[in-house]
Design a protein around this motif. Structure first.
Motif, PDB file in Angstrom:
ATOM      1  N   PRO A   1       0.841  -1.206   0.000  1.00 22.01           N
ATOM      2  CA  PRO A   1       0.000   0.000   0.000  1.00 22.01           C
ATOM      3  C   PRO A   1       0.874   1.255   0.000  1.00 22.01           C
ATOM      4  O   PRO A   1       1.767   1.395   0.850  1.00 22.01           O
ATOM      5  N   VAL A   2       0.625   2.143  -0.934  1.00 23.47           N
ATOM      6  CA  VAL A   2       1.411   3.372  -1.071  1.00 23.47           C
ATOM      7  C   VAL A   2       0.497   4.569  -0.823  1.00 23.47           C
ATOM      8  O   VAL A   2      -0.582   4.666  -1.423  1.00 23.47           O
ATOM      9  N   GLY A   3       0.934   5.477   0.045  1.00 16.93           N
ATOM     10  CA  GLY A   3       0.182   6.697   0.332  1.00 16.93           C
ATOM     11  C   GLY A   3       0.956   7.934  -0.077  1.00 16.93           C
ATOM     12  O   GLY A   3       2.098   7.852  -0.550  1.00 16.93           O
ATOM     13  N   GLY A   4       0.340   9.077   0.128  1.00 19.12           N
ATOM     14  CA  GLY A   4       0.979  10.349  -0.203  1.00 19.12           C
ATOM     15  C   GLY A   4       1.557  11.018   1.022  1.00 19.12           C
ATOM     16  O   GLY A   4       1.884  10.376   2.024  1.00 19.12           O
ATOM     17  N   TRP A   5       1.655  12.328   0.933  1.00 16.27           N
ATOM     18  CA  TRP A   5       2.242  13.124   2.008  1.00 16.27           C
ATOM     19  C   TRP A   5       1.516  12.846   3.326  1.00 16.27           C
ATOM     20  O   TRP A   5       0.302  12.920   3.418  1.00 16.27           O
ATOM     21  N   GLY A   6       2.291  12.507   4.362  1.00 19.01           N
ATOM     22  CA  GLY A   6       1.714  12.270   5.675  1.00 19.01           C
ATOM     23  C   GLY A   6       1.073  10.906   5.828  1.00 19.01           C
ATOM     24  O   GLY A   6       0.247  10.704   6.722  1.00 19.01           O
ATOM     25  N   ALA A   7       1.449   9.952   4.968  1.00 16.18           N
ATOM     26  CA  ALA A   7       0.857   8.612   5.028  1.00 16.18           C
ATOM     27  C   ALA A   7       1.024   8.007   6.418  1.00 16.18           C
ATOM     28  O   ALA A   7       2.097   8.070   7.012  1.00 16.18           O
ATOM     29  N   LEU A   8      -0.051   7.418   6.922  1.00 15.90           N
ATOM     30  CA  LEU A   8      -0.035   6.791   8.243  1.00 15.90           C
ATOM     31  C   LEU A   8      -0.408   5.319   8.193  1.00 15.90           C
ATOM     32  O   LEU A   8       0.171   4.486   8.884  1.00 15.90           O
ATOM     33  N   ILE A   9      -1.406   4.983   7.357  1.00 17.56           N
ATOM     34  CA  ILE A   9      -1.909   3.611   7.350  1.00 17.56           C
ATOM     35  C   ILE A   9      -1.288   2.783   6.229  1.00 17.56           C
ATOM     36  O   ILE A   9      -1.474   1.573   6.190  1.00 17.56           O
ATOM     37  N   GLU A  10      -0.553   3.423   5.312  1.00 22.17           N
ATOM     38  CA  GLU A  10       0.098   2.688   4.246  1.00 22.17           C
ATOM     39  C   GLU A  10       1.503   2.257   4.683  1.00 22.17           C
ATOM     40  O   GLU A  10       2.005   2.656   5.730  1.00 22.17           O
ATOM     41  N   ASP A  11       2.150   1.477   3.846  1.00 20.82           N
ATOM     42  CA  ASP A  11       3.519   1.030   4.134  1.00 20.82           C
ATOM     43  C   ASP A  11       4.566   2.029   3.665  1.00 20.82           C
ATOM     44  O   ASP A  11       5.649   2.121   4.243  1.00 20.82           O
ATOM     45  N   VAL A  12       4.236   2.762   2.577  1.00 24.46           N
ATOM     46  CA  VAL A  12       5.212   3.670   1.972  1.00 24.46           C
ATOM     47  C   VAL A  12       4.577   5.037   1.756  1.00 24.46           C
ATOM     48  O   VAL A  12       3.429   5.130   1.296  1.00 24.46           O
ATOM     49  N   GLU A  13       5.309   6.079   2.094  1.00 26.00           N
ATOM     50  CA  GLU A  13       4.916   7.451   1.741  1.00 26.00           C
ATOM     51  C   GLU A  13       5.685   7.837   0.486  1.00 26.00           C
ATOM     52  O   GLU A  13       6.923   7.915   0.501  1.00 26.00           O
ATOM     53  N   ALA A  14       4.974   8.066  -0.590  1.00 29.68           N
ATOM     54  CA  ALA A  14       5.615   8.352  -1.875  1.00 29.68           C
ATOM     55  C   ALA A  14       5.997   9.825  -1.969  1.00 29.68           C
ATOM     56  O   ALA A  14       5.206  10.715  -1.659  1.00 29.68           O
ATOM     57  N   THR A  15       7.222  10.082  -2.400  1.00 27.84           N
ATOM     58  CA  THR A  15       7.653  11.446  -2.705  1.00 27.84           C
ATOM     59  C   THR A  15       7.715  11.687  -4.209  1.00 27.84           C
ATOM     60  O   THR A  15       7.657  12.815  -4.665  1.00 27.84           O
ATOM     61  N   ARG A  16       7.861  10.601  -4.974  1.00 26.69           N
ATOM     62  CA  ARG A  16       7.856  10.714  -6.435  1.00 26.69           C
ATOM     63  C   ARG A  16       7.301   9.408  -7.008  1.00 26.69           C
ATOM     64  O   ARG A  16       7.747   8.322  -6.635  1.00 26.69           O
TER      65      ARG A  16
END
Length: 370
Positions: free
Chosen positions: A331-346
Motif C-alpha cells: 500500500p502506497v500513500g501520499g504526504w503524511g501517510a499513516l496507514i500505508e507502508d510507503v509514503e511516496a515522494t515521487r
C-alpha cells in the motif's frame, strides 16, 4: 554635519576627544603652530605636542619645525578610506546582528517569525540548496532571477522544481524569464501572491506580497505545518493556472509528486484490463528509511469516487495505491501517510499495457504535479 557631530564621529572612529578636536581645528586652520591649534581646539597646552604626535603617527597630519612646531593636515585620501572602511564594517556588523537575531536555527524549532523579507529569501535559498527531492515555489520574476542559480543547481541534481510565477495582470507571457534548465514546470498567475517556498515536504518559507499591510515572514521546519502551506500552494497558486513551461516529453514516462494526480489519471483506465507499471520513491512509514519499489497498480482506494475530472480538493482525504511487486502488494500513500507502508515522494508511471494510446497520455499529463 555640525562640528560637534564631526568630533563625536571621529571619536567613534577611534580618536581620543583631544585628538578629534585638534584634528578638526587643524582642518579649519589649514597650517598652524602647535600653540594656535591648542587655543582653537581647547586642548591644554602641555598636552598639545603629544596629541599632534599621535595624530601624525595615525596618518592624519604631519608636523614640521618652523621656529616652533607647526602642523598641517594630510590629504584626506587615507583618512577618508579609513573612515569608509570603518563605516562598511559597522554596516556589515549591523546586518550580521540583525541576521543572527532574525534567523534562529530551525533544527529545534517548528516555526519562527521574522520581520524582513530578505531573511525569508535567504532562508529559501538555503532550503533550495539543500533540497533532495522537491521544490515548490511561488515568486515574482525578480525573486525568481535571484534564486535562479540555486534552482538550476537543484534541477541539475534531479530535484523536481515547480514554480508559480505571479505578475501584474497585464504582463505578457513572452516577457517571463526563460525557465529551461531551471524548472520542471512553470505556471503563470497574473495576480499578486505571497512568496512561498517548500522543500522536501519538511521546510517552508512564507512572506506576504509587497503591498500587504502587515509585513512579516514565517520560517518552518516541520512536516505538519509545511503540509498546510502545500495545500495553499496547490489550491490557490497552482491547480487553476495554465502551464507556460513543462519539460516532460510527450508520452510515457510521466512523473508525479502528488499521489492524487496519479490516482486521478489512472482512474481513466480499467485496471483489470491494463497493467499500469509504476516506480515509487519515498519513505518507509514505520522506519522513515528511504525506499524504492517497482510494480503494477492493483487498485486505487479512496473514500470518494475518483474520476478523470475529479478536482484535487475532492481528494483531500485518504488516497492509496495498492502496488503489486515481486515481494507482494504494497500500500502506497501520499504526504503524511499513516496507514500505508510507503509514503511516496515521487511516482513515475513507466508504462501501460496494453497501450491506451497517446490520446490518454496527452489528456492527463498536463495535470501532473511533481
Amino acid at each position: 554635519m555640525e562640528t560637534d557631530a564631526l568630533v563625536d564621529t571621529l571619536q567613534d572612529a577611534g580618536l581620543s576627544p583631544y585628538q578629534a578636536n585638534a584634528y578638526v581645528a587643524l582642518l579649519e586652520l589649514g597650517v598652524a603652530s602647535a600653540t594656535e591649534v591648542a587655543e582653537v581646539s581647547d586642548v591644554p597646552a602641555p598636552r598639545i605636542y603629544d596629541v599632534l604626535g599621535a595624530l601624525e603617527d595615525q596618518g592624519y597630519i604631519e608636523t614640521y619645525e618652523q621656529n616652533t612646531l607647526h602642523a598641517r593636515a594630510h590629504s584626506p585620501t587615507d583618512v577618508l578610506e579609513d573612515l569608509r572602511t570603518r563605516s562598511d564594517r559597522f554596516e556589515r556588523a549591523a546586518d550580521e546582528v540583525e541576521d543572527r537575531w532574525e534567523q534562529p536555527e530551525l533544527e529545534g524549532n517548528e516555526a519562527s517569525i521574522v520581520s524582513r523579507f530578505r531573511t525569508v529569501l535567504e532562508r529559501a535559498e538555503t532550503f533550495v540548496d539543500e533540497a533532495a527531492h522537491q521544490v515548490l515555489l511561488s515568486t515574482t520574476t525578480d525573486h525568481f532571477r535571484r534564486l535562479r542559480p540555486s534552482l538550476e543547481a537543484a534541477y541539475d541534481r534531479g530535484v523536481s522544481v515547480r514554480v508559480s510565477l505571479h505578475t501584474e495582470r497585464e504582463t505578457d507571457v513572452d516577457t517571463l524569464p526563460d525557465p529551461a534548465g531551471v524548472a520542471t514546470e512553470v505556471r503563470h498567475r497574473p495576480l499578486p501572491a505571497p512568496f512561498l517556498a517548500l522543500a522536501d515536504r519538511r521546510r517552508a518559507c512564507f512572506a506576504h506580497h509587497p503591498e500587504a499591510y502587515d509585513q512579516y515572514g514565517v520560517l518552518i521546519s516541520d512536516r505538519t505545518h509545511t503540509f498546510v502551506f502545500y495545500w495553499y500552494f496547490l489550491t490557490s497558486l497552482w491547480e487553476q493556472w495554465e502551464p507556460v513551461h513543462d519539460d516532460q516529453t510527450d508520452g510515457l514516462p510521466v512523473e508525479y509528486m502528488d499521489i492524487r494526480n496519479c490516482a486521478r489519471d489512472l482512474s481513466a483506465l480499467d485496471l483489470s484490463e491494463h497493467d499500469a507499471r509504476l516506480r515509487v520513491e519515498g519513505y518507509d512509514v514505520d522506519t522513515g528509511e528511504e525506499r524504492e519499489l517497482v510494480g503494477t497498480v492493483e487498485a486505487i482506494r479512496c473514500p470518494v469516487p475518483v474520476e478523470p475530472d475529479t478536482h484535487v480538493v475532492d481528494l483531500v482525504g485518504q488516497v492509496t495505491l495498492d502496488v503489486r511487486t515481486e515481494e507482494g502488494t504494497v500500500p502506497v500513500g501520499g504526504w503524511g501517510a499513516l496507514i500505508e507502508d510507503v509514503e511516496a515522494t515521487r511516482i513515475t508511471l513507466l508504462s501501460v499495457e496494453p497501450d491506451p494510446g497517446s490520446e490518454w497520455v496527452d489528456a492527463h499529463r498536463d495535470r501532473t504535479l511533481e
